[in-house]
Design an enzyme around this catalytic site. Structure first.
Site, PDB file in Angstrom:
ATOM      1  N   LYS A   1       0.815  -1.217   0.000  1.00 32.25           N
ATOM      2  CA  LYS A   1       0.000   0.000   0.000  1.00 32.25           C
ATOM      3  C   LYS A   1       0.848   1.266   0.000  1.00 32.25           C
ATOM      4  O   LYS A   1       0.469   2.274  -0.602  1.00 32.25           O
ATOM      5  CB  LYS A   1      -0.947   0.002   1.211  1.00 32.25           C
TER       6      LYS A   1
ATOM      7  N   LYS B   1      -6.339  -8.765  -7.829  1.00 31.13           N
ATOM      8  CA  LYS B   1      -7.533  -8.836  -6.994  1.00 31.13           C
ATOM      9  C   LYS B   1      -8.567  -7.792  -7.438  1.00 31.13           C
ATOM     10  O   LYS B   1      -8.205  -6.682  -7.824  1.00 31.13           O
ATOM     11  CB  LYS B   1      -7.138  -8.585  -5.537  1.00 31.13           C
TER      12      LYS B   1
ATOM     13  N   LYS C   1     -11.667  -1.795  -5.398  1.00 28.70           N
ATOM     14  CA  LYS C   1     -12.377  -0.527  -5.580  1.00 28.70           C
ATOM     15  C   LYS C   1     -11.463   0.542  -6.167  1.00 28.70           C
ATOM     16  O   LYS C   1     -11.925   1.512  -6.737  1.00 28.70           O
ATOM     17  CB  LYS C   1     -12.936   0.002  -4.250  1.00 28.70           C
TER      18      LYS C   1
END
Length: 346
Positions: A115, A207, A210
């Site tokens: 991230k 994956k 969003k």
């Protein structure tokens, strides 16, 4: 009925655009676990702000996630549905765990590396310490089980390590206060069945997310039947027909993903799906997947829209849930303060 000693905790981040992966990987499981456990389902808004959020959008997303829980069949009366920031013990216990967890443990967390990316020095401290807050979320309720996907298993292992270290470090004080030797349980993972990791419709190696720029990569829980149909029909596939057996899905990530999605929606498994559809061309299988997905998601989408249109009802549900959650968490936190040697307010 649920064993009173067995408690499930899980949460979903309110970061907008709930999609099929969130439903199959988490929310559908929440509903299934209700008959076996006492459950707390949390909208984890404190986790959301580890990266910047637009305040108005965050508020909308918190209500949308709560609506998704309820629309999918989570019983907000029998179980507890709440948002994290309304229960201050989450943040309070997270600080204690900041002082229990070791830097070396956090340095091994792969999700932070993913991230934060290359600009790690510019990431928030909250993003780095996120796993300690996740441990506090779980252990504030002394939860015994946590439904997790593959990407969260490492964080649950850290929660177990923190619980074990706390129990060991303060064993004498725990005993002195007449508390159970294993004050914090070591929570067990509940690994979901098919489609625990739902992948992008545009790239079977990534994956479903969003944050993916292309809306065609995911099926949103707010999509209507036509949007669902269009996205599935345009989903990336390979030129071969579906294999007859599961072994044939190896090295065919897009086929594997679509079969896994079908299996999860149908409460089946990939072998069962291929027994029915093996040998079919993708055009034929995709139509069957469209029909199944629309049948399963449309009622949830309609109920979500109805609930979101009544924010007062959602806020009342979250408020009642927070009161019930805080009653449990405050008892845990009170014991933690005694164990640590803090002087409690009288």
């Amino acid at each position: 009925m649920a064993n009173a000693q067995e408690r499930v905790f899980s949460g979903v981040q309110p970061t907008g655009n709930l999609h099929l992966g969130n439903y199959l990987g988490a929310i559908k499981r929440f509903v299934e676990l209700q008959d076996r456990f006492d459950c707390l389902y949390c909208v984890v808004d404190l986790h959301a702000i580890t990266v910047w959020q637009d305040p108005a959008e965050l508020k909308r997303s918190i209500r949308e996630v709560a609506a998704a829980f309820l629309a999918a069949g989570v019983d907000g009366e029998k179980h507890i549905v709440f948002n994290q920031s309304q229960v201050p013990q989450h943040a309070e216990l997270a600080w204690v765990f900041n002082c229990v967890a070791r830097l070396g443990w956090l340095n091994r967390m792969t999700q932070f590396k993913e991230k934060a990316g290359k600009d790690r020095e510019n990431a928030s401290v909250g993003l780095y310490a996120y796993p300690n807050l996740m441990a506090a979320d779980i252990l504030a309720y002394r939860a015994t089980h946590v439904p997790v996907g593959e990407d969260q298993k490492q964080h649950l292992e850290l929660a177990r390590d923190i619980a074990q270290k706390f129990n060991n470090d303060f064993a004498a004080s725990i005993a002195e206060h007449g508390l159970a030797e294993k004050f914090f349980p070591l929570p067990e993972p509940l690994i979901a069945g098919p489609a625990t990791r739902v992948m992008s419709l545009r790239d079977g190696s990534k994956k479903m997310s969003k944050s993916e720029p292309s809306d065609a990569s995911r099926i949103n829980l707010t999509d209507d039947a036509d949007q669902i149909a269009q996205k599935i029909r345009k989903a990336k596939t390979d030129p071969l027909p579906l294999p007859e057996a599961v072994e044939g899905l190896k090295d065919r990530p897009e086929a594997d993903n679509l079969v896994g999605i079908y299996a999860a929606l149908a409460d089946s498994d990939p072998a069962g799906v291929l027994a029915e559809h093996g040998g079919s061309q993708f055009s034929q299988f995709k139509q069957a997947l469209v029909d199944l997905t629309v049948a399963k998601l449309s009622p949830i989408t309609a109920e979500m829209k109805r609930l979101v249109a009544d924010p007062g009802h959602i806020d009342r549900t979250l408020g009642r849930g927070a009161e019930r959650a805080e009653a449990i968490a405050s008892e845990t936190m009170g014991d933690v303060k005694d164990i640590l040697g803090f002087v409690r307010r009288t």
